[in-house]
Motif scaffolding. Structure first.
Motif, PDB file in Angstrom:
ATOM      1  N   LEU A  87      -7.441   2.647  -3.187  1.00  0.00           N
ATOM      2  CA  LEU A  87      -6.351   2.194  -2.322  1.00  0.00           C
ATOM      3  C   LEU A  87      -5.183   1.906  -3.258  1.00  0.00           C
ATOM      4  CD1 LEU A  87      -5.770   1.336   0.705  1.00  0.00           C
ATOM      5  CD2 LEU A  87      -6.186  -0.999  -0.069  1.00  0.00           C
ATOM      6  N   ASN A  88      -4.210   2.816  -3.285  1.00  0.00           N
ATOM      7  CA  ASN A  88      -3.112   2.652  -4.249  1.00  0.00           C
ATOM      8  C   ASN A  88      -2.128   1.602  -3.773  1.00  0.00           C
ATOM      9  OD1 ASN A  88      -4.058   4.663  -5.970  1.00  0.00           O
ATOM     10  ND2 ASN A  88      -3.120   6.241  -4.673  1.00  0.00           N
ATOM     11  N   THR A  89      -1.869   0.637  -4.647  1.00  0.00           N
ATOM     12  CA  THR A  89      -0.893  -0.394  -4.279  1.00  0.00           C
ATOM     13  C   THR A  89       0.148  -0.527  -5.390  1.00  0.00           C
ATOM     14  OG1 THR A  89      -2.260  -2.126  -5.249  1.00  0.00           O
ATOM     15  CG2 THR A  89      -2.511  -1.758  -2.887  1.00  0.00           C
ATOM     16  N   LEU A  90       1.317  -0.994  -4.983  1.00  0.00           N
ATOM     17  CA  LEU A  90       2.405  -1.253  -5.919  1.00  0.00           C
ATOM     18  C   LEU A  90       2.632  -2.759  -5.897  1.00  0.00           C
ATOM     19  CD1 LEU A  90       4.474   0.499  -7.541  1.00  0.00           C
ATOM     20  CD2 LEU A  90       5.971   0.345  -5.540  1.00  0.00           C
ATOM     21  N   GLU A  91       2.606  -3.388  -7.093  1.00  0.00           N
ATOM     22  CA  GLU A  91       2.785  -4.849  -7.156  1.00  0.00           C
ATOM     23  C   GLU A  91       4.278  -5.180  -7.203  1.00  0.00           C
ATOM     24  OE1 GLU A  91      -0.165  -7.070  -8.865  1.00  0.00           O
ATOM     25  OE2 GLU A  91      -1.319  -5.610  -7.698  1.00  0.00           O
ATOM     26  N   ASN A  92       4.608  -6.359  -6.700  1.00  0.00           N
ATOM     27  CA  ASN A  92       5.990  -6.861  -6.735  1.00  0.00           C
ATOM     28  C   ASN A  92       6.973  -5.773  -6.278  1.00  0.00           C
ATOM     29  OD1 ASN A  92       8.136  -8.525  -7.123  1.00  0.00           O
ATOM     30  ND2 ASN A  92       8.169  -8.352  -9.353  1.00  0.00           N
ATOM     31  N   ALA A  93       6.733  -5.272  -5.063  1.00  0.00           N
ATOM     32  CA  ALA A  93       7.486  -4.111  -4.576  1.00  0.00           C
ATOM     33  C   ALA A  93       8.593  -4.506  -3.603  1.00  0.00           C
ATOM     34  CB  ALA A  93       6.516  -3.149  -3.887  1.00  0.00           C
ATOM     35  N   CYS A  94       9.454  -3.538  -3.312  1.00  0.00           N
ATOM     36  CA  CYS A  94      10.480  -3.730  -2.290  1.00  0.00           C
ATOM     37  C   CYS A  94      10.727  -2.363  -1.633  1.00  0.00           C
ATOM     38  CB  CYS A  94      11.778  -4.284  -2.885  1.00  0.00           C
ATOM     39  SG  CYS A  94      12.174  -3.691  -4.531  1.00  0.00           S
ATOM     40  N   LEU A  95      11.257  -2.396  -0.426  1.00  0.00           N
ATOM     41  CA  LEU A  95      11.553  -1.115   0.230  1.00  0.00           C
ATOM     42  C   LEU A  95      12.712  -1.263   1.199  1.00  0.00           C
ATOM     43  CD1 LEU A  95      10.387  -0.935   3.386  1.00  0.00           C
ATOM     44  CD2 LEU A  95       8.218  -0.701   2.226  1.00  0.00           C
ATOM     45  N   ALA A  96      13.365  -0.126   1.490  1.00  0.00           N
ATOM     46  CA  ALA A  96      14.512  -0.135   2.398  1.00  0.00           C
ATOM     47  C   ALA A  96      14.273   0.847   3.544  1.00  0.00           C
ATOM     48  CB  ALA A  96      15.775   0.263   1.639  1.00  0.00           C
ATOM     49  N   ILE A  97      14.699   0.422   4.743  1.00  0.00           N
ATOM     50  CA  ILE A  97      14.560   1.255   5.949  1.00  0.00           C
ATOM     51  C   ILE A  97      15.943   1.470   6.555  1.00  0.00           C
ATOM     52  CG2 ILE A  97      13.613   1.349   8.306  1.00  0.00           C
ATOM     53  CD1 ILE A  97      11.243  -0.324   7.263  1.00  0.00           C
ATOM     54  N   LYS A  98      16.252   2.713   6.875  1.00  0.00           N
ATOM     55  CA  LYS A  98      17.533   3.031   7.519  1.00  0.00           C
ATOM     56  C   LYS A  98      17.279   4.033   8.639  1.00  0.00           C
ATOM     57  CE  LYS A  98      22.156   4.648   6.202  1.00  0.00           C
ATOM     58  NZ  LYS A  98      23.024   3.641   6.747  1.00  0.00           N
ATOM     59  N   ASP A  99      17.874   3.777   9.788  1.00  0.00           N
ATOM     60  CA  ASP A  99      17.712   4.650  10.962  1.00  0.00           C
ATOM     61  C   ASP A  99      16.242   4.960  11.248  1.00  0.00           C
ATOM     62  OD1 ASP A  99      20.447   4.747  11.239  1.00  0.00           O
ATOM     63  OD2 ASP A  99      20.636   6.479   9.899  1.00  0.00           O
ATOM     64  N   GLY A 100      15.401   3.946  11.109  1.00  0.00           N
ATOM     65  CA  GLY A 100      13.986   4.119  11.452  1.00  0.00           C
ATOM     66  C   GLY A 100      13.155   4.838  10.406  1.00  0.00           C
TER      67      GLY A 100
ATOM     68  N   ILE B 129       0.866  -1.193   0.000  1.00  0.00           N
ATOM     69  CA  ILE B 129       0.000   0.000   0.000  1.00  0.00           C
ATOM     70  C   ILE B 129       0.895   1.233   0.000  1.00  0.00           C
ATOM     71  CG2 ILE B 129      -1.719   1.326   1.274  1.00  0.00           C
ATOM     72  CD1 ILE B 129      -2.859  -1.162   2.373  1.00  0.00           C
ATOM     73  N   VAL B 130       0.755   2.051  -1.032  1.00  0.00           N
ATOM     74  CA  VAL B 130       1.535   3.304  -1.091  1.00  0.00           C
ATOM     75  C   VAL B 130       0.562   4.452  -1.328  1.00  0.00           C
ATOM     76  CG1 VAL B 130       3.867   2.631  -1.775  1.00  0.00           C
ATOM     77  CG2 VAL B 130       2.071   2.653  -3.486  1.00  0.00           C
ATOM     78  N   GLN B 131       0.366   5.252  -0.328  1.00  0.00           N
ATOM     79  CA  GLN B 131      -0.567   6.361  -0.455  1.00  0.00           C
ATOM     80  C   GLN B 131       0.035   7.575   0.207  1.00  0.00           C
ATOM     81  OE1 GLN B 131      -4.330   5.105  -1.421  1.00  0.00           O
ATOM     82  NE2 GLN B 131      -4.746   4.809   0.731  1.00  0.00           N
ATOM     83  N   ASP B 132      -0.348   8.737  -0.289  1.00  0.00           N
ATOM     84  CA  ASP B 132       0.073   9.956   0.375  1.00  0.00           C
ATOM     85  C   ASP B 132      -0.869  10.160   1.557  1.00  0.00           C
ATOM     86  OD1 ASP B 132       0.862  12.395   1.163  1.00  0.00           O
ATOM     87  OD2 ASP B 132      -0.138  13.484  -0.459  1.00  0.00           O
ATOM     88  N   GLY B 133      -0.338  10.055   2.755  1.00  0.00           N
ATOM     89  CA  GLY B 133      -1.207  10.142   3.934  1.00  0.00           C
ATOM     90  C   GLY B 133      -1.214  11.511   4.564  1.00  0.00           C
TER      91      GLY B 133
END
Ligand code: IZC
Ligand code: ZN
Length: 381
Positions: free
Chosen positions: A31-44, A15-19
């Motif tokens: 409800l905007n979604t991105l298929e076959n997605a990936c994401l990275a988190i750094k320092d929270g 789920i990727v939406q401007d909140g």
């Protein structure tokens, strides 16, 4: 290669939406979604969102293969009475005999029975009990929750509840946003002297503000509890003291609580089962978020529910919550509430998901930090 702490990949749908703002009426259908997605988190902080194999450009201590799963923002429960002593199991047979909720209260039971036991329960006991309730909320996907006081109805116990909520926010992984509900019921000693009781509760405003024990002030505006006029005076004092306000409005009788919420530009109004078309229109005009609690109608054995479809057609922003409390909604299961919203309120899957993420976060002033996934967002705070 880029560095991160955590990378999620092979996400089936993200789920990727401007909140940044609440979703009103028809906006909730998407409800905007991105298929076959990936994401990275750094320092929270979420630092990157990509697709397919792009995650291979990232190196992280934790690489999590989501195996095609759906990834949602943590769910937000914007209305609970989290901190309380005891339970109200002993009132179940009265309910089964058809004794109404307000009648049980007027006999000194209901909220007042929870007040008695909450006064007798120590701060540490309340903390341990509420901590377990938060564990259960988290097990249903809830990562941000609003917690109301209101089972003290005296200065010491109200402060005790608020301190427990603050400690929970510090110690438990779930974020707890606190609301002062000292105006939850009229204690026996103040029967017939409601205004005096409300004045007594306003005396706590400066201390609550100074110790940052609550962000919001709420009142139960209902037949036999507090009238619209009493609620107006009390909430205006809360606004003057620097709080944003909320209401328990039109839960049982259509007193005009929705109209009052609009007049005072409340951040949200809850229940709204009996709200009139005029009241609903006013909520839309003033951008007051309607926080619907269909679990309560279910547990009270009601056949009528809040008119969610009318609200959505009138461009109201709708949120959903458990109303978790020992009497009228004894469940931490937000997913059950989402199912009741589908079956009884006829909300669509997309509307329901928006109602427990973006709109729920905005209903408690947390839209900047909770309820949506995007670059620069902080999933943990
Ligand atoms: O303890 O019954 N409606 N307050 C107003 C509640 C439900 C909680 C309770
Ligand atoms: Zn409530």
């Amino acid at each position: 290669m880029y560095d991160a702490d955590l990378v999620l990949y092979h996400i089936g749908q993200l789920i990727v939406q401007d909140g940044q703002k609440p979703l009103y009426g028809a906006e909730m259908k998407e409800l905007n979604t991105l298929e076959n997605a990936c994401l990275a988190i750094k320092d929270g902080t979420i630092v990157w969102i990509g697709k397919g194999d792009q995650y291979r450009e990232w190196k992280a201590k934790n690489m999590l293969d989501c195996e095609g799963r759906f990834v949602s923002p943590g769910l937000v429960d914007p209305h609970t009475h989290l901190v309380f002593g005891g339970s109200r199991e002993h009132e179940m047979s009265l309910k089964q005999q058809g004794v109404p909720y307000l009648e049980i209260l007027s006999r000194g039971g209901g909220i007042l029975s929870t007040v008695k036991i909450t006064r007798e329960t120590t701060e540490d006991e309340l903390f341990a009990k509420s901590y377990r309730h938060l564990d259960r909320l988290l097990s249903y996907g809830v990562t941000t929750v609003e917690a109301k006081s209101g089972y003290g109805l005296d200065h010491d116990t109200e402060l005790k509840q608020l301190r427990v909520a603050k400690r929970l926010n510090d110690k438990h992984p779930v974020r707890v946003i606190s609301t002062f509900l000292g105006a939850h019921a009229v204690p026996r000693a103040y029967k017939g002297r409601e205004e005096e009781f409300l004045t007594y509760m306003t005396e706590l405003f400066p201390q609550i503000k100074e110790e940052r024990l609550a962000d919001f002030v709420d009142i139960f505006c209902e037949t036999g509890v507090f009238s619209v006029e009493q609620a107006r005076t009390y909430l205006k004092q809360a606004i003057e003291a620097g709080f944003r306000v909320k209401l328990h409005a039109d839960e049982i009788d259509p007193l005009g609580g929705a109209e009052l919420a609009a007049e005072l530009k409340a951040i949200s109004a809850a229940h709204l089962v009996g709200s009139t078309h005029v009241g609903i229109k006013r909520l839309a005009q003033e951008g007051v978020i309607a926080c619907l609690l269909p679990g309560t109608s279910f547990y009270l054995g009601k056949t009528s529910h809040a008119k969610a479809r009318t609200m959505l057609e009138a461009d109201v922003a709708v949120a959903l919550a458990t109303d978790f409390n020992p009497g009228s909604s004894p469940t931490e299961n937000l997913q059950l509430i989402m199912s009741i919203a589908a079956i009884q309120l006829k909300m669509t899957t997309e509307e329901i998901w928006n109602a427990v993420t973006i709109n729920a976060a905005h209903a408690i002033g947390a839209g900047e930090r909770a309820g949506s996934i995007g670059v620069d967002r902080q999933p943990i705070w």
